[in-house]
Design a protein around this motif. Structure first.
Motif, PDB file in Angstrom:
ATOM      1  N   UNK A   1       0.856  -1.204   0.000  1.00  0.00           N
ATOM      2  CA  UNK A   1       0.000   0.000   0.000  1.00  0.00           C
ATOM      3  C   UNK A   1       0.888   1.250   0.000  1.00  0.00           C
ATOM      4  N   UNK A   2       0.260   2.406  -0.078  1.00  0.00           N
ATOM      5  CA  UNK A   2       1.012   3.659  -0.148  1.00  0.00           C
ATOM      6  C   UNK A   2       1.716   4.005   1.154  1.00  0.00           C
ATOM      7  N   UNK A   3       1.071   3.710   2.268  1.00  0.00           N
ATOM      8  CA  UNK A   3       1.720   3.982   3.559  1.00  0.00           C
ATOM      9  C   UNK A   3       3.007   3.178   3.675  1.00  0.00           C
ATOM     10  N   UNK A   4       2.961   1.924   3.314  1.00  0.00           N
ATOM     11  CA  UNK A   4       4.172   1.092   3.363  1.00  0.00           C
ATOM     12  C   UNK A   4       5.253   1.627   2.420  1.00  0.00           C
TER      13      UNK A   4
ATOM     14  N   UNK B   1       6.845   7.603  -2.880  1.00  0.00           N
ATOM     15  CA  UNK B   1       5.847   6.592  -2.532  1.00  0.00           C
ATOM     16  C   UNK B   1       4.574   6.823  -3.324  1.00  0.00           C
ATOM     17  N   UNK B   2       4.028   5.749  -3.874  1.00  0.00           N
ATOM     18  CA  UNK B   2       2.748   5.799  -4.602  1.00  0.00           C
ATOM     19  C   UNK B   2       1.734   4.895  -3.918  1.00  0.00           C
ATOM     20  N   UNK B   3       0.486   5.322  -3.924  1.00  0.00           N
ATOM     21  CA  UNK B   3      -0.620   4.475  -3.467  1.00  0.00           C
ATOM     22  C   UNK B   3      -1.462   4.108  -4.687  1.00  0.00           C
ATOM     23  N   UNK B   4      -1.902   2.868  -4.717  1.00  0.00           N
ATOM     24  CA  UNK B   4      -2.868   2.451  -5.756  1.00  0.00           C
ATOM     25  C   UNK B   4      -4.190   2.048  -5.114  1.00  0.00           C
ATOM     26  N   UNK B   5      -4.500   2.678  -3.991  1.00  0.00           N
ATOM     27  CA  UNK B   5      -5.810   2.519  -3.342  1.00  0.00           C
ATOM     28  C   UNK B   5      -6.875   2.704  -4.439  1.00  0.00           C
ATOM     29  N   UNK B   6      -7.990   1.958  -4.383  1.00  0.00           N
ATOM     30  CA  UNK B   6      -8.922   1.970  -5.525  1.00  0.00           C
ATOM     31  C   UNK B   6      -9.355   3.349  -6.031  1.00  0.00           C
ATOM     32  N   UNK B   7      -9.498   4.319  -5.136  1.00  0.00           N
ATOM     33  CA  UNK B   7      -9.970   5.642  -5.557  1.00  0.00           C
ATOM     34  C   UNK B   7      -8.887   6.552  -6.103  1.00  0.00           C
ATOM     35  N   UNK B   8      -7.646   6.104  -6.106  1.00  0.00           N
ATOM     36  CA  UNK B   8      -6.575   6.951  -6.637  1.00  0.00           C
ATOM     37  C   UNK B   8      -6.666   7.016  -8.167  1.00  0.00           C
TER      38      UNK B   8
ATOM     39  N   UNK C   1      -5.986   0.179  -7.911  1.00  0.00           N
ATOM     40  CA  UNK C   1      -6.127  -1.276  -8.022  1.00  0.00           C
ATOM     41  C   UNK C   1      -7.541  -1.677  -7.588  1.00  0.00           C
ATOM     42  N   UNK C   2      -7.763  -2.966  -7.449  1.00  0.00           N
ATOM     43  CA  UNK C   2      -9.053  -3.437  -6.937  1.00  0.00           C
ATOM     44  C   UNK C   2      -8.884  -3.883  -5.489  1.00  0.00           C
ATOM     45  N   UNK C   3      -8.048  -3.177  -4.778  1.00  0.00           N
ATOM     46  CA  UNK C   3      -7.747  -3.476  -3.383  1.00  0.00           C
ATOM     47  C   UNK C   3      -6.565  -2.605  -3.014  1.00  0.00           C
ATOM     48  N   UNK C   4      -5.912  -2.934  -1.910  1.00  0.00           N
ATOM     49  CA  UNK C   4      -4.739  -2.146  -1.522  1.00  0.00           C
ATOM     50  C   UNK C   4      -3.536  -2.501  -2.381  1.00  0.00           C
ATOM     51  N   UNK C   5      -2.734  -1.497  -2.690  1.00  0.00           N
ATOM     52  CA  UNK C   5      -1.494  -1.718  -3.435  1.00  0.00           C
ATOM     53  C   UNK C   5      -0.679  -0.430  -3.400  1.00  0.00           C
TER      54      UNK C   5
ATOM     55  N   UNK D   1       4.066  -6.825   0.149  1.00  0.00           N
ATOM     56  CA  UNK D   1       4.312  -7.107  -1.268  1.00  0.00           C
ATOM     57  C   UNK D   1       3.068  -6.797  -2.084  1.00  0.00           C
ATOM     58  N   UNK D   2       3.305  -6.513  -3.342  1.00  0.00           N
ATOM     59  CA  UNK D   2       2.200  -6.310  -4.280  1.00  0.00           C
ATOM     60  C   UNK D   2       1.781  -7.684  -4.803  1.00  0.00           C
ATOM     61  N   UNK D   3       0.469  -7.966  -4.769  1.00  0.00           N
ATOM     62  CA  UNK D   3      -0.025  -9.267  -5.261  1.00  0.00           C
ATOM     63  C   UNK D   3       0.007  -9.340  -6.778  1.00  0.00           C
ATOM     64  N   UNK D   4       0.106 -10.542  -7.282  1.00  0.00           N
ATOM     65  CA  UNK D   4       0.045 -10.747  -8.737  1.00  0.00           C
ATOM     66  C   UNK D   4      -1.277 -10.235  -9.332  1.00  0.00           C
ATOM     67  N   UNK D   5      -2.384 -10.523  -8.641  1.00  0.00           N
ATOM     68  CA  UNK D   5      -3.695 -10.110  -9.177  1.00  0.00           C
ATOM     69  C   UNK D   5      -3.767  -8.583  -9.266  1.00  0.00           C
ATOM     70  N   UNK D   6      -3.321  -7.902  -8.201  1.00  0.00           N
ATOM     71  CA  UNK D   6      -3.382  -6.427  -8.238  1.00  0.00           C
ATOM     72  C   UNK D   6      -2.440  -5.870  -9.304  1.00  0.00           C
ATOM     73  N   UNK D   7      -1.269  -6.479  -9.438  1.00  0.00           N
ATOM     74  CA  UNK D   7      -0.329  -6.019 -10.470  1.00  0.00           C
ATOM     75  C   UNK D   7      -0.961  -6.170 -11.852  1.00  0.00           C
ATOM     76  N   UNK D   8      -1.664  -7.272 -12.064  1.00  0.00           N
ATOM     77  CA  UNK D   8      -2.313  -7.509 -13.364  1.00  0.00           C
ATOM     78  C   UNK D   8      -3.396  -6.456 -13.624  1.00  0.00           C
ATOM     79  N   UNK D   9      -4.157  -6.091 -12.558  1.00  0.00           N
ATOM     80  CA  UNK D   9      -5.186  -5.049 -12.712  1.00  0.00           C
ATOM     81  C   UNK D   9      -4.524  -3.699 -13.020  1.00  0.00           C
ATOM     82  N   UNK D  10      -3.439  -3.438 -12.315  1.00  0.00           N
ATOM     83  CA  UNK D  10      -2.747  -2.152 -12.505  1.00  0.00           C
ATOM     84  C   UNK D  10      -2.127  -2.036 -13.894  1.00  0.00           C
TER      85      UNK D  10
END
Ligand SMILES: Cc1ncc(COP(=O)(O)O)c(C=O)c1O
Length: 375
Positions: A58-61, A182-189, A193-197, A233-242
């Motif tokens: 996530x972005x905080x991390x 640092x970047x956040x890919x929180x869904x509303x950004x 993503x379709x979850x935290x990333x 870590x960033x999940x494979x599924x979220x990376x694929x969505x991104x």
């Protein structure tokens, strides 16, 4: 109802591409640290112009692990001061205190809502070791001035680009100005993503390696642990969505800019403070990606109610500044006038890539009716 942000409509545009990408991950049998993350990291680094992008949870991390990595590398130590704008989302500050570093809150520039370089320089002490500018609402902080200060005082710069994917100044993107970002890919950004990333971008090889290890239990090599790390870590599924959404990011930014320009041109300014217009914006058109369209008014509650009665949803970013939060009780008695004025008066209008002409025209008309009623 005109929702503040229609995430369902945004993601529906890419439904087929996303299903295909998701299917690819399901069928691969490999769900953590695989080819999707690697590909996204490459594509996002290329997009930002940096050598590395490191996917995290996530972005905080992203922010916390970067500061932690600088500690592990001996560039920061407990008690060092980090300059940060007082009016940011609390995550920017949490990343500093989590590392037992000392946040030095600095008043922003009221015209841009971003870190004021003059105030930042005035806050530098012998203990200052880093600056953490935030590109708030999608508008880049004055990075040429901030980098000049950092250079003259030998400070590290960590950009908080959670709200500014794709923004640039002089052709250099958010995420490629500081030593790291640092970047956040929180869904509303803007890139969601379709979850935290989240991700860190940097062109520093050693820093990239250290962050990668810290987010993977402190391990550089399987079953060998150099640090007392975490699992981020960033999940494979979220990376694929991104990966799907990154391909459309520039188009979405253009759509956001179109809405912002219509608001600028159409909204009656009487009694309202709009963002700086393009002509007045010293850092240029490309420096703003309009994550949020924020205006200020003395009559915030009345305007919010007036819009709601017309089925228009608005939000406040943010109602309570970090120094007034219970989490930071020690600061509760400190006054930051500009920051508090911002928090008392801001209201964010609907903006997004799927907000169509009839919707933003309605927002403009209803606001202008409010201006007639109230002034
Ligand atoms: C400015 C800023 N910094 C950091 C974060 C933290 O990102 P995340 O929610 O992915 O942890 C956010 C978003 O929530 C943010 O807006």
């Amino acid at each position: 109802m005109i929702p503040f942000l229609d995430l369902k409509a945004i993601n529906a545009q890419y439904r087929d591409e996303m299903i295909e990408a998701c299917t690819r991950v399901i069928d691969s049998g490999w769900y953590i640290q695989g080819t999707e993350v690697k590909a996204f990291e490459q594509e996002f680094a290329e997009y930002c112009g940096t050598k590395h992008a490191i996917g995290v949870a996530n972005g905080l991390d992203a922010l916390t692990l970067t500061l932690r990595a600088w500690k592990e590398l001996g560039k920061l130590k407990e008690g060092d001061e980090v300059i940060v704008p007082a009016n940011t989302y609390i995550a920017s500050i949490l990343s500093i205190t989590e590392n037992r570093l000392v946040p030095v809150l600095v008043e922003p520039d009221l015209a841009t809502y971003n870190l004021c370089p003059k105030n930042a320089e005035a806050a530098i002490t012998a203990k200052t070791k880093a600056i953490l500018p935030v590109h708030l609402y999608g508008q880049m902080a004055d990075m040429p001035a901030i980098m000049d200060i950092a250079k003259r005082h030998g400070l590290l710069v960590l950009e908080d680009s959670a709200q500014a994917h794709g923004a640039s100044i002089n052709g250099i993107k958010a995420g490629n100005w500081g030593d790291a970002s640092g970047f956040s890919f929180y869904p509303g950004k803007n890139l969601g993503a379709l979850g935290d990333a989240g991700a860190v971008t940097t062109s520093d090889d050693e820093l990239a390696q250290t962050i990668r290890a810290l987010g993977n239990y402190g391990s550089h090599k399987k079953y060998e642990n150099l640090y007392q790390g975490v699992n981020s870590r960033l999940d494979e599924v979220q990376a694929a969505m991104l990966r799907v959404k990154l391909r459309h990011l520039d188009t979405e930014i253009a759509q956001r800019r179109h809405v912002a320009q219509a608001y600028m041109d159409g909204i009656n300014h009487v009694g309202l403070t709009l963002p700086l217009s393009v002509g007045e914006a010293p850092l240029g058109l490309e420096s703003h990606v309009w994550h949020l369209f924020v205006i200020r008014t003395e009559k915030r509650e009345a305007l919010q109610m007036h819009l709601l009665e017309a089925d228009i949803q608005t939000l406040i970013h943010y109602p309570i500044p970090p120094h007034k939060q219970e989490a930071y009780g020690l600061w509760n008695n400190i006054t930051y006038n500009i920051t508090e004025e911002i928090h008392q008066k801001v209201i964010s209008l609907p903006i997004g890539p799927t907000l169509n002409e009839s919707m933003f025209r309605k927002v403009i008309n209803i606001i202008n009716r409010f201006a007639i009623l109230k002034h």
